[in-house]
Design a protein around this motif. Structure first.
Motif, PDB file in Angstrom:
ATOM      1  N   PHE A 299       0.839  -1.195   0.000  1.00 50.29           N
ATOM      2  CA  PHE A 299       0.000   0.000   0.000  1.00 50.29           C
ATOM      3  C   PHE A 299       0.876   1.249   0.000  1.00 50.29           C
ATOM      4  CE2 PHE A 299      -2.639   3.331   1.751  1.00 50.29           C
ATOM      5  CZ  PHE A 299      -3.898   3.093   1.216  1.00 50.29           C
ATOM      6  N   GLY A 300       1.916   1.246   0.834  1.00 51.10           N
ATOM      7  CA  GLY A 300       2.836   2.371   0.884  1.00 51.10           C
ATOM      8  C   GLY A 300       3.583   2.570  -0.414  1.00 51.10           C
ATOM      9  N   LEU A 301       4.008   1.484  -1.047  1.00 51.57           N
ATOM     10  CA  LEU A 301       4.710   1.582  -2.325  1.00 51.57           C
ATOM     11  C   LEU A 301       3.810   2.186  -3.397  1.00 51.57           C
ATOM     12  CD1 LEU A 301       6.579  -1.863  -2.436  1.00 51.57           C
ATOM     13  CD2 LEU A 301       7.584   0.390  -2.023  1.00 51.57           C
ATOM     14  N   THR A 302       2.534   1.847  -3.374  1.00 53.39           N
ATOM     15  CA  THR A 302       1.598   2.390  -4.355  1.00 53.39           C
ATOM     16  C   THR A 302       1.557   3.908  -4.270  1.00 53.39           C
ATOM     17  OG1 THR A 302       0.251   0.382  -4.169  1.00 53.39           O
ATOM     18  CG2 THR A 302      -0.777   2.293  -5.189  1.00 53.39           C
ATOM     19  N   VAL A 303       1.505   4.431  -3.064  1.00 55.34           N
ATOM     20  CA  VAL A 303       1.495   5.886  -2.882  1.00 55.34           C
ATOM     21  C   VAL A 303       2.807   6.493  -3.357  1.00 55.34           C
ATOM     22  CG1 VAL A 303       1.307   7.760  -1.209  1.00 55.34           C
ATOM     23  CG2 VAL A 303      -0.148   5.740  -0.972  1.00 55.34           C
ATOM     24  N   ILE A 304       3.936   5.864  -3.033  1.00 55.35           N
ATOM     25  CA  ILE A 304       5.241   6.372  -3.478  1.00 55.35           C
ATOM     26  C   ILE A 304       5.286   6.485  -4.997  1.00 55.35           C
ATOM     27  CG2 ILE A 304       7.700   5.816  -3.657  1.00 55.35           C
ATOM     28  CD1 ILE A 304       7.551   4.569  -0.896  1.00 55.35           C
ATOM     29  N   PHE A 305       4.903   5.424  -5.688  1.00 53.77           N
ATOM     30  CA  PHE A 305       4.958   5.425  -7.154  1.00 53.77           C
ATOM     31  C   PHE A 305       4.041   6.499  -7.734  1.00 53.77           C
ATOM     32  CE2 PHE A 305       5.813   0.577  -6.791  1.00 53.77           C
ATOM     33  CZ  PHE A 305       7.110   0.840  -6.392  1.00 53.77           C
ATOM     34  N   LEU A 306       2.854   6.676  -7.148  1.00 52.10           N
ATOM     35  CA  LEU A 306       1.919   7.673  -7.641  1.00 52.10           C
ATOM     36  C   LEU A 306       2.499   9.084  -7.491  1.00 52.10           C
ATOM     37  CD1 LEU A 306      -0.823   8.574  -8.720  1.00 52.10           C
ATOM     38  CD2 LEU A 306      -1.719   8.443  -6.376  1.00 52.10           C
ATOM     39  N   VAL A 307       3.073   9.370  -6.325  1.00 50.44           N
ATOM     40  CA  VAL A 307       3.638  10.703  -6.088  1.00 50.44           C
ATOM     41  C   VAL A 307       4.788  10.979  -7.054  1.00 50.44           C
ATOM     42  CG1 VAL A 307       4.877  12.139  -4.417  1.00 50.44           C
ATOM     43  CG2 VAL A 307       2.921  10.763  -3.667  1.00 50.44           C
ATOM     44  N   ILE A 308       5.650   9.999  -7.276  1.00 46.23           N
ATOM     45  CA  ILE A 308       6.774  10.189  -8.207  1.00 46.23           C
ATOM     46  C   ILE A 308       6.261  10.416  -9.626  1.00 46.23           C
ATOM     47  CG2 ILE A 308       8.776   9.056  -9.249  1.00 46.23           C
ATOM     48  CD1 ILE A 308       9.276   7.717  -6.542  1.00 46.23           C
ATOM     49  N   ILE A 309       5.270   9.645 -10.039  1.00 44.00           N
ATOM     50  CA  ILE A 309       4.682   9.832 -11.374  1.00 44.00           C
ATOM     51  C   ILE A 309       4.182  11.258 -11.548  1.00 44.00           C
ATOM     52  CG2 ILE A 309       2.691   9.221 -12.816  1.00 44.00           C
ATOM     53  CD1 ILE A 309       3.004   6.327 -11.781  1.00 44.00           C
ATOM     54  N   LEU A 310       3.536  11.792 -10.529  1.00 41.34           N
ATOM     55  CA  LEU A 310       2.940  13.121 -10.622  1.00 41.34           C
ATOM     56  C   LEU A 310       3.985  14.235 -10.629  1.00 41.34           C
ATOM     57  CD1 LEU A 310      -0.083  12.670  -8.171  1.00 41.34           C
ATOM     58  CD2 LEU A 310      -0.166  12.752 -10.662  1.00 41.34           C
ATOM     59  N   PHE A 311       5.130  14.020  -9.977  1.00 41.56           N
ATOM     60  CA  PHE A 311       6.094  15.108  -9.828  1.00 41.56           C
ATOM     61  C   PHE A 311       7.297  15.019 -10.773  1.00 41.56           C
ATOM     62  CE2 PHE A 311       3.666  16.556  -6.375  1.00 41.56           C
ATOM     63  CZ  PHE A 311       4.117  17.823  -6.055  1.00 41.56           C
ATOM     64  N   LEU A 312       7.482  13.912 -11.433  1.00 39.47           N
ATOM     65  CA  LEU A 312       8.632  13.795 -12.335  1.00 39.47           C
ATOM     66  C   LEU A 312       8.622  14.807 -13.494  1.00 39.47           C
ATOM     67  CD1 LEU A 312       9.728  10.085 -12.852  1.00 39.47           C
ATOM     68  CD2 LEU A 312      11.062  12.017 -12.042  1.00 39.47           C
ATOM     69  N   PRO A 313       7.471  15.243 -14.029  1.00 40.14           N
ATOM     70  CA  PRO A 313       7.519  16.240 -15.116  1.00 40.14           C
ATOM     71  C   PRO A 313       8.317  17.488 -14.764  1.00 40.14           C
ATOM     72  CG  PRO A 313       5.315  15.323 -14.949  1.00 40.14           C
ATOM     73  CD  PRO A 313       6.085  14.801 -13.779  1.00 40.14           C
ATOM     74  N   ARG A 314       8.341  17.881 -13.495  1.00 40.44           N
ATOM     75  CA  ARG A 314       9.093  19.056 -13.084  1.00 40.44           C
ATOM     76  C   ARG A 314      10.592  18.845 -13.248  1.00 40.44           C
ATOM     77  NH1 ARG A 314       4.549  18.160 -11.150  1.00 40.44           N
ATOM     78  NH2 ARG A 314       3.114  19.666 -10.280  1.00 40.44           N
ATOM     79  N   LEU A 315      11.052  17.646 -12.961  1.00 40.52           N
ATOM     80  CA  LEU A 315      12.476  17.328 -13.142  1.00 40.52           C
ATOM     81  C   LEU A 315      12.841  17.323 -14.617  1.00 40.52           C
ATOM     82  CD1 LEU A 315      15.097  16.240 -11.627  1.00 40.52           C
ATOM     83  CD2 LEU A 315      14.289  13.971 -12.275  1.00 40.52           C
ATOM     84  N   TYR A 316      12.029  16.688 -15.421  1.00 39.55           N
ATOM     85  CA  TYR A 316      12.310  16.612 -16.854  1.00 39.55           C
ATOM     86  C   TYR A 316      12.242  17.995 -17.505  1.00 39.55           C
ATOM     87  CZ  TYR A 316      12.546  11.552 -17.277  1.00 39.55           C
ATOM     88  OH  TYR A 316      12.951  10.235 -17.199  1.00 39.55           O
ATOM     89  N   ALA A 317      11.341  18.845 -17.026  1.00 43.70           N
ATOM     90  CA  ALA A 317      11.214  20.186 -17.591  1.00 43.70           C
ATOM     91  C   ALA A 317      12.487  20.989 -17.367  1.00 43.70           C
ATOM     92  CB  ALA A 317      10.026  20.906 -16.964  1.00 43.70           C
ATOM     93  N   LEU A 318      13.066  20.892 -16.172  1.00 45.39           N
ATOM     94  CA  LEU A 318      14.302  21.637 -15.913  1.00 45.39           C
ATOM     95  C   LEU A 318      15.443  21.129 -16.785  1.00 45.39           C
ATOM     96  CD1 LEU A 318      15.700  23.051 -12.693  1.00 45.39           C
ATOM     97  CD2 LEU A 318      17.170  21.487 -13.966  1.00 45.39           C
ATOM     98  N   PHE A 319      15.599  19.824 -16.897  1.00 41.92           N
ATOM     99  CA  PHE A 319      16.698  19.283 -17.704  1.00 41.92           C
ATOM    100  C   PHE A 319      16.493  19.594 -19.184  1.00 41.92           C
ATOM    101  CE2 PHE A 319      17.888  16.993 -13.919  1.00 41.92           C
ATOM    102  CZ  PHE A 319      19.251  16.824 -14.058  1.00 41.92           C
ATOM    103  N   HIS A 320      15.226  19.616 -19.614  1.00 36.99           N
ATOM    104  CA  HIS A 320      14.962  19.985 -21.006  1.00 36.99           C
ATOM    105  C   HIS A 320      15.374  21.441 -21.247  1.00 36.99           C
ATOM    106  CE1 HIS A 320      13.063  20.157 -24.925  1.00 36.99           C
ATOM    107  NE2 HIS A 320      12.345  21.219 -24.534  1.00 36.99           N
ATOM    108  N   GLY A 321      15.034  22.316 -20.317  1.00 37.42           N
ATOM    109  CA  GLY A 321      15.441  23.702 -20.437  1.00 37.42           C
ATOM    110  C   GLY A 321      16.938  23.870 -20.377  1.00 37.42           C
ATOM    111  N   LEU A 322      17.570  23.051 -19.539  1.00 38.13           N
ATOM    112  CA  LEU A 322      19.030  23.101 -19.424  1.00 38.13           C
ATOM    113  C   LEU A 322      19.693  22.688 -20.734  1.00 38.13           C
ATOM    114  CD1 LEU A 322      21.273  23.675 -17.350  1.00 38.13           C
ATOM    115  CD2 LEU A 322      21.229  21.242 -16.761  1.00 38.13           C
TER     116      LEU A 322
END
Length: 686
Positions: A299-322
């Motif tokens: 159950f805890g892992l499910t929440v972890i994966f969901l949160v990472i899925i939702l927030f990863l676009p912010r990481l990719y956006a910065l590296f794309h801009g870089l």
């Protein structure tokens, strides 16, 4: 039927919440993180998200209302009546509002037939795996409850906690193996199961159904995460395979130590224990058995994966801009010093790096993560560690701060509600449980524990672009934490952080191995097949051991209609403390009895002072006079005293049975001679 309705409402409430907070959730399966088209069915992210969101909301609402009605004879009756009614009306209202707005319908399945077939195989495989794991380790046949031998230890406090709610009124909540004080253990998943049993589900269904759904949900979201990172369904399947079957050298070490002339297949078939080459590995600490005895972990892992899925676009956006900034500098032939200044300015001094664009999502994710604290506290810490590293090189960092702030605040509030004092006592401790806590000793431990996984990840680190390299670092954060920090007296519990890292890093291992299969070279495909074999062999063999160990012939069998269990259920409450021997799981525990101190490892590892209580147990059982006994009983809040064979044969104390008989009335008795079990009521004096 009401228990099943409650489970269904978990999904509908989750759907209603996500409809407002994450209206574009299903659309996340259309593109990977590089904005390339992918074919993933929306149900793989929708159903798990609805489940964890709705379950957290409904379970907490039920529990808190149970606290409000704790002075009633059946607080869960009133709590469930309100929660189910509100959940049903809220779901219907949300449906009517959405229908009136004529919002576009979201397809549940993808249109790509090949991808759909892959998902069908994934769904079937994970369902079968979940069914085998949960129902071989905990099931009812006739009037007998069968608890697998590989899980009965952890299930002693779990079953005790479940029955303290379904049979009792455990508000405010006590730990069944250390009654009378606060609750330091994350217990809400057990409360969920207890509430489902209270609502009419049979005990094994009440525990196994949410466990299976959680396990399946974790695999679904890991698949989505892997495909969104890699853009390839094959990587998603391999990531799930590596999640299920761990990488380790243990199997090969075991085979290398067999005596000359031993038939390998006979040796493997006859072995009934978890093979081990590192401390506590023989507990089944690293394999699928963990998801059998710690049902709340998935159950805890499910929440972890969901949160990472939702927030990863912010990481990719910065590296794309870089990347774009670097390209512009290259065209202008900027010098190194100016390039460094421009890069630093882009990373940390631009508005996109800090501003908040979605308060609603940030607040919702913070609440989601904070609500998880007493479902699985380690999952919250592990997720925050990954998010912290991600945030350093992500856009919209203040959104991460909002998530962390809300999650930490909610965790602190829950800690204040349940725990007297601090929930954790952090200290630097290098080496985890490695035998030799030096750099080289730890390296040897990791090599034996994880097999070729670190080697594959080093290759991945070399092959990945900058964003991939950094994400590997972020996914490694829980593992580094596990080897450097201890939060409890039992550092072994840090194994969950290592597992979180290995599961996430398995995505990049899968991506690296899949590249070999995409090559036309037969040799590289062969190398890929060998790599998969090496990465999964120990885990696959561990899985066969789980099934062998937990056959019905080896199970701990309890009688659901046992007179002692029924007596505890019908004549005691969750405020009645039992003075007993150091029980693990037995008929008394199955009845929901609150023990002054059960098997000491459970409360000790949770942070309780078991040494102090062991001395008090000794004093009460050895009390020389009725006056001394009554004084000790009153001081420690004991309602019932149990004397049985374990007491009489204890090497820790010599029970003064005559003094107890002379002081209190015996209210329950079974058996004869040394096997006789007697229960004395301290409210009834002789």
């Amino acid at each position: 039927m009401i228990g099943l309705l409650y489970l269904v409402l978990n999904f509908t409430v989750g759907w209603a919440i996500c409809s407002y907070v994450l209206p574009e959730l299903g659309a996340l399966t259309r593109l990977d993180y590089r904005k390339r088209d992918i074919s993933v069915s929306p149900f793989l992210i929708l159903l798990p998200s609805w489940y964890v969101t709705g379950t957290l909301a409904m379970t907490w609402a039920t529990y808190l209302l149970g606290m409000v009605f704790q002075n009633k004879e059946q607080p869960l009756f009133y709590a469930n009546l309100i929660v189910i009614l509100v959940a049903f009306l809220g779901s219907v209202l949300t449906y009517l509002v959405r229908k009136r707005k004529a919002l576009p319908k979201v397809a549940i399945l993808c249109n790509n037939k090949r991808s759909l077939h892959i998902e069908e195989i994934l769904t079937a495989g994970v369902f079968i795996l979940a069914f085998l794991l949960m129902w071989t380790t905990f099931f009812i046949h006739g009037d007998k409850l069968y608890i697998g031998v590989s899980v009965f230890s952890d299930f002693s406090p779990h079953v005790g906690m479940i029955r303290s709610f379904s049979y009792g009124n455990n508000f405010p909540t006590w730990y069944p193996h250390y009654a009378g004080e606060d609750i330091k253990y994350h217990f809400m998943f057990q409360f969920l199961a207890g509430n489902l049993e209270y609502l009419g589900l049979r005990l094994d269904y009440a525990f196994n159904l949410p466990s299976m759904i959680s396990f399946i949900s974790a695999f679904f979201l890991l698949y989505v995460l892997a495909v969104k990172i890699s853009g390839k369904s094959g990587v998603g399947i391999l990531a799930c395979l590596f999640f299920a079957f761990r990488s380790s050298k243990t199997l090969f070490t075991y085979l290398s130590r067999l005596p000359k002339g031993t038939n390998i297949w006979d040796a493997l078939a006859s072995n009934m224990e978890f093979i081990s080459d590192t401390p506590n590995e023989d507990w089944g600490l690293w394999n699928l058995n963990v998801y059998c005895n710690q049902r709340h972990l998935a159950f805890g892992l499910t929440v972890i994966f969901l949160v990472i899925i939702l927030f990863l676009p912010r990481l990719y956006a910065l590296f794309h801009g870089l990347e774009q900034t670097s390209s512009d500098r290259a065209n202008k032939n900027d010098n190194t010093r100016k390039s460094f200044i421009d890069t630093f300015r882009y990373l940390f001094l631009t508005g996109d790096g800090w501003k908040v664009k979605d308060f609603r999502l940030s607040i919702a994710v913070g609440i989601l993560l904070g609500s998880l604290s007493f479902f699985h506290g380690a999952a919250v810490i592990g997720c925050l560690l990954v998010l912290f590293v991600m945030a350093i090189l992500s856009n919209r960092r203040l959104e991460y701060a909002i998530v962390a702030g809300i999650a930490i605040l909610m965790s602190v509030l829950q800690t204040k509600l349940f725990i007297n004092g601090s929930a954790v006592e952090p200290e630097f401790l290098f080496g985890f449980i490695a035998e030799n806590k030096t750099i080289f000793g730890v390296a040897s431990y990791v090599d034996r524990l994880l097999g070729i996984l670190p080697i594959v990840l080093i290759v991945a680190l070399c092959l990945e672009k900058k964003v991939g390299k950094y994400l590997i670092l972020a996914f490694t954060a829980p593992l580094i934490f596990a080897f450097t920090v201890s939060l409890t007296v039992d550092v072994t519990v840090n194994h969950k952080y290592i597992m979180i890292s290995c599961i996430l890093l398995g995505i990049y291992a899968a991506k690296t191995v899949w590249m070999l299969f995409e090559d036309r070279s037969v040799i590289r495909k062969l190398i890929g097949a060998i790599a998969i074999l090496l990465l999964t062999s120990t885990g696959i063999y561990d899985f066969t051991t789980v099934l062998k160990k937990n056959s019905p012939d080896n199970a701990i069998v309890l009688d659901l209609k046992d007179p002692l269990t029924q007596w505890v259920k019908e004549n005691t409450t969750s405020r009645d403390i039992f003075l007993t021997s150091n029980y693990t799981i037995n008929q008394l525990v199955l009845g929901g009895a609150m023990m002054y101190e059960g098997w000491p490892y459970y409360p000790w590892s949770a942070g309780y002072d078991t040494y102090g209580r062991e001395e008090k147990v000794k004093q009460m059982y050895e009390a020389a006079t009725p006056a001394e006994l009554m004084k000790l009983i009153r001081e420690n809040g004991i309602r019932y005293i149990v004397i049985d064979r374990d007491n009489r044969e204890s090497t820790d104390y010599t029970v003064n049975e005559e003094n107890i008989q002379a002081t209190y009335e015996c209210v329950y008795e079974e058996g004869e001679g040394v096997n006789k079990l007697s229960i004395y009521d301290t409210n009834k004096m002789h």
